[in-house]
Design a protein around this motif. Structure first.
Motif, mmCIF file in Angstrom:
data_model
loop_
_atom_site.group_PDB
_atom_site.id
_atom_site.type_symbol
_atom_site.label_atom_id
_atom_site.label_comp_id
_atom_site.label_asym_id
_atom_site.label_seq_id
_atom_site.Cartn_x
_atom_site.Cartn_y
_atom_site.Cartn_z
ATOM 1 N N VAL A 44 0.824 -1.360 0.050
ATOM 2 C CA VAL A 44 0.144 -0.098 0.139
ATOM 3 C C VAL A 44 0.849 1.160 0.113
ATOM 4 O O VAL A 44 0.590 2.187 -0.541
ATOM 5 N N LEU A 45 1.832 1.180 1.022
ATOM 6 C CA LEU A 45 2.828 2.274 1.053
ATOM 7 C C LEU A 45 3.489 2.472 -0.502
ATOM 8 O O LEU A 45 3.677 3.689 -0.889
ATOM 9 N N ALA A 46 3.913 1.525 -1.153
ATOM 10 C CA ALA A 46 4.627 1.434 -2.393
ATOM 11 C C ALA A 46 3.542 2.241 -3.387
ATOM 12 O O ALA A 46 4.134 3.102 -4.085
ATOM 13 N N ALA A 47 2.421 1.715 -3.417
ATOM 14 C CA ALA A 47 1.347 2.208 -4.367
ATOM 15 C C ALA A 47 1.216 3.814 -4.156
ATOM 16 O O ALA A 47 1.221 4.368 -4.842
ATOM 17 N N LEU A 48 0.927 4.006 -2.862
ATOM 18 C CA LEU A 48 0.892 5.475 -2.512
ATOM 19 C C LEU A 48 2.001 6.281 -3.076
ATOM 20 O O LEU A 48 1.853 7.383 -3.636
ATOM 21 N N VAL A 49 3.362 5.824 -2.675
ATOM 22 C CA VAL A 49 4.421 6.568 -3.338
ATOM 23 C C VAL A 49 4.458 6.610 -4.658
ATOM 24 O O VAL A 49 4.733 7.767 -5.358
ATOM 25 N N ALA A 50 4.328 5.556 -5.327
ATOM 26 C CA ALA A 50 4.158 5.503 -6.889
ATOM 27 C C ALA A 50 3.123 6.462 -7.400
ATOM 28 O O ALA A 50 3.313 7.187 -8.397
ATOM 29 N N GLY A 51 1.979 6.519 -6.585
ATOM 30 C CA GLY A 51 0.966 7.422 -7.109
ATOM 31 C C GLY A 51 1.305 8.797 -6.963
ATOM 32 O O GLY A 51 0.930 9.681 -7.901
ATOM 33 N N ILE A 52 1.795 9.189 -5.716
ATOM 34 C CA ILE A 52 2.434 10.576 -5.591
ATOM 35 C C ILE A 52 3.600 11.048 -6.586
ATOM 36 O O ILE A 52 3.398 11.854 -7.100
ATOM 37 N N ALA A 53 4.475 9.816 -6.722
ATOM 38 C CA ALA A 53 5.493 10.144 -7.620
ATOM 39 C C ALA A 53 4.805 10.461 -9.188
ATOM 40 O O ALA A 53 5.363 11.530 -9.855
ATOM 41 N N SER A 54 3.922 9.451 -9.621
ATOM 42 C CA SER A 54 3.543 9.806 -11.005
ATOM 43 C C SER A 54 2.694 10.987 -11.180
ATOM 44 O O SER A 54 2.676 11.562 -12.116
ATOM 45 N N PHE A 55 1.883 11.204 -9.983
ATOM 46 C CA PHE A 55 1.239 12.421 -10.015
ATOM 47 C C PHE A 55 2.054 13.716 -10.238
ATOM 48 O O PHE A 55 1.681 14.795 -10.854
ATOM 49 N N SER A 56 3.010 13.932 -9.427
ATOM 50 C CA SER A 56 3.768 15.114 -9.323
ATOM 51 C C SER A 56 4.755 14.990 -10.612
ATOM 52 O O SER A 56 4.716 16.324 -11.322
ATOM 53 N N GLY A 57 5.106 13.989 -10.937
ATOM 54 C CA GLY A 57 5.720 13.536 -12.319
ATOM 55 C C GLY A 57 4.888 14.171 -13.461
ATOM 56 O O GLY A 57 5.291 14.874 -14.421
ATOM 57 N N GLU A 58 3.501 13.775 -13.311
ATOM 58 C CA GLU A 58 2.968 14.201 -14.512
ATOM 59 C C GLU A 58 2.738 15.668 -14.414
ATOM 60 O O GLU A 58 2.566 16.424 -15.819
#
Ligand SMILES: [Zn+2]
Ligand SMILES: [Zn+2]
Length: 83
Positions: A44-58
């Protein structure tokens, strides 16, 4: 539920002491549960971090204006020419 002493007879009825019988099994189950919780929590943490990373990256890679070298001008988010 009464707590079983390590030197008491095992509640499973094997006639052995709890510490020689099911204590390790009970502990193993607890460790397995914690491992599962850690795995799920980590996922869940990894998914959250990935989501945040992709969000900010986008956001970083998709500014409101996008340069089109083909057209020689900027486009906005809708692909409309920006002066
Ligand atoms: Zn037992
Ligand atoms: Zn254009």
């Amino acid at each position: 539920m009464a707590k079983v002493g390590r030197n008491d007879l095992c509640p499973c009825g094997s006639g052995r002491k709890y510490k020689k019988c099911c204590e390790s099994k009970d502990r193993g189950g607890t460790v397995q549960n914690w491992t599962m919780i850690a795995l799920v929590g980590g996922a869940v943490l990894a998914a959250l971090v990935a989501g945040i990373a992709s969000f900010s990256g986008e956001r970083a890679s998709s500014p409101t204006r996008v340069w089109s070298s083909e057209h020689g001008h900027y486009h906005d988010a809708n692909g409309v020419q920006v002066p």
